[in-house]
Design an enzyme around this catalytic site. Structure first.
Site, PDB file in Angstrom:
ATOM      1  N   TYR A 220      -3.727  -9.287   8.041  1.00  0.00           N
ATOM      2  CA  TYR A 220      -2.945  -8.341   7.669  1.00  0.00           C
ATOM      3  C   TYR A 220      -1.506  -8.506   8.845  1.00  0.00           C
ATOM      4  CZ  TYR A 220      -0.497  -3.609   8.263  1.00  0.00           C
ATOM      5  OH  TYR A 220       0.371  -2.643   8.572  1.00  0.00           O
TER       6      TYR A 220
ATOM      7  N   SER B 287       5.400  -2.889  10.955  1.00  0.00           N
ATOM      8  CA  SER B 287       4.260  -2.357  11.907  1.00  0.00           C
ATOM      9  C   SER B 287       4.597  -2.801  13.171  1.00  0.00           C
ATOM     10  CB  SER B 287       2.965  -2.639  11.239  1.00  0.00           C
ATOM     11  OG  SER B 287       2.038  -2.472  12.186  1.00  0.00           O
TER      12      SER B 287
END
Length: 276
Positions: A146, A133
């Protein structure tokens, strides 16, 4: 010779898009998920075969890899896509929330990678593609746990590439920015603790702002195209940002002081929050 790709987490979103994209381009696709018996569409596409695989179950990983090699003779590319987002105010999280997030996003990815390496070493060839990401190199509020997993994967892959290059095994990180998938719905778990209310206004506003980014984002096909490019590349290039927002944020993070970048993030994600 037709190449074979193993993809984890193909039941929805980015994983499903990757499986479909490679199928349409005549690759053999080993689409894995925890419960393939509930899948009703992918198995009807050409060149796709479903396999049960849970990244936190090492026996299921080994079994799936063995079955895929038996069916297709060889695996050329592995895409570590399985994952989800545990998000919210960190103080509201519990140990089990954090453990589960790292078990899936980090240790699960490492499990799959470790089990495929003997096959790749034997063939002196192979490509490992991690769906990380933009959040593996920059951060936003409510995503501390996360982000911790994605930063871990970025560091893991950056170091691993040195060890595997002598065996002609490539390591690649595909780094999406905001993508319109169920990540912002089904694939997110929000930390809950009604006894801690001091953050409520902040959480409500910042969460709404981050959710808006997902609703306005491009679809997962853009990630599938980048994975296809990485899978076919003969280079040892490590990072592949996906989407205009990803490239812009990563460039700014390099070019401007951290204090400026932090203020920029705050102005977007905390918009509407009265800090007084």
């Amino acid at each position: 010779m037709i190449k074979t790709i193993l993809i984890t987490g193909t039941s929805s979103g980015i994983g499903r898009a990757i499986a479909t994209y490679f199928s349409e381009r005549n690759w053999n696709v080993a689409a894995t998920m925890r419960k393939p018996d509930k899948e009703t569409e992918l198995q009807h596409l050409k060149n796709i075969k479903l396999y049960p695989l849970d990244v936190v179950d090492q026996n299921s990983i080994q079994t799936a890899i063995n079955d895929i090699i038996k069916d297709f003779d060889k695996i050329d590319v592995v895409v570590n896509n399985a994952g989800y987002g545990a998000v919210g105010i960190f103080e509201k999280s519990e140990h089990k929330d954090i453990q589960k997030q790292f078990d899936v996003n980090v240790f699960g990815l490492m499990n799959v990678t470790r089990y495929i390496l003997p096959h790749f070493r034997k063939n002196h060839n192979g490509t490992i593609i991690n769906i990380t990401s933009v959040g593996g190199r920059i951060t936003f509020p409510l995503y501390s746990v996360y982000h911790g997993t994605k930063w871990a994967v970025e560091g893991f892959a950056e170091a691993l590439q040195f060890e595997l290059k002598p065996f002609n095994i490539k390591v690649k990180n595909v780094e999406p920015g905001a993508i319109k998938t169920d990540f912002y719905d089904r694939s997110q778990e929000l930390f809950q603790n009604p006894e801690i209310a001091d953050y409520d206004d902040y959480e409500k506003i910042t969460f709404a702002n981050t959710q808006k980014a997902g609703k306005d984002a491009p679809g997962p096909e853009i990630v599938a195209k980048t994975v296809y490019k990485a899978a076919n590349s003969k280079s040892f290039k490590l990072r592949y940002p996906v989407g205009p927002s990803a490239g812009l944020f990563l460039m700014l993070r390099k070019l401007i002081p951290l204090s400026w970048f932090t203020k920029m993030v705050s102005s977007v994600v905390e918009r509407g929050y009265d800090k007084q």
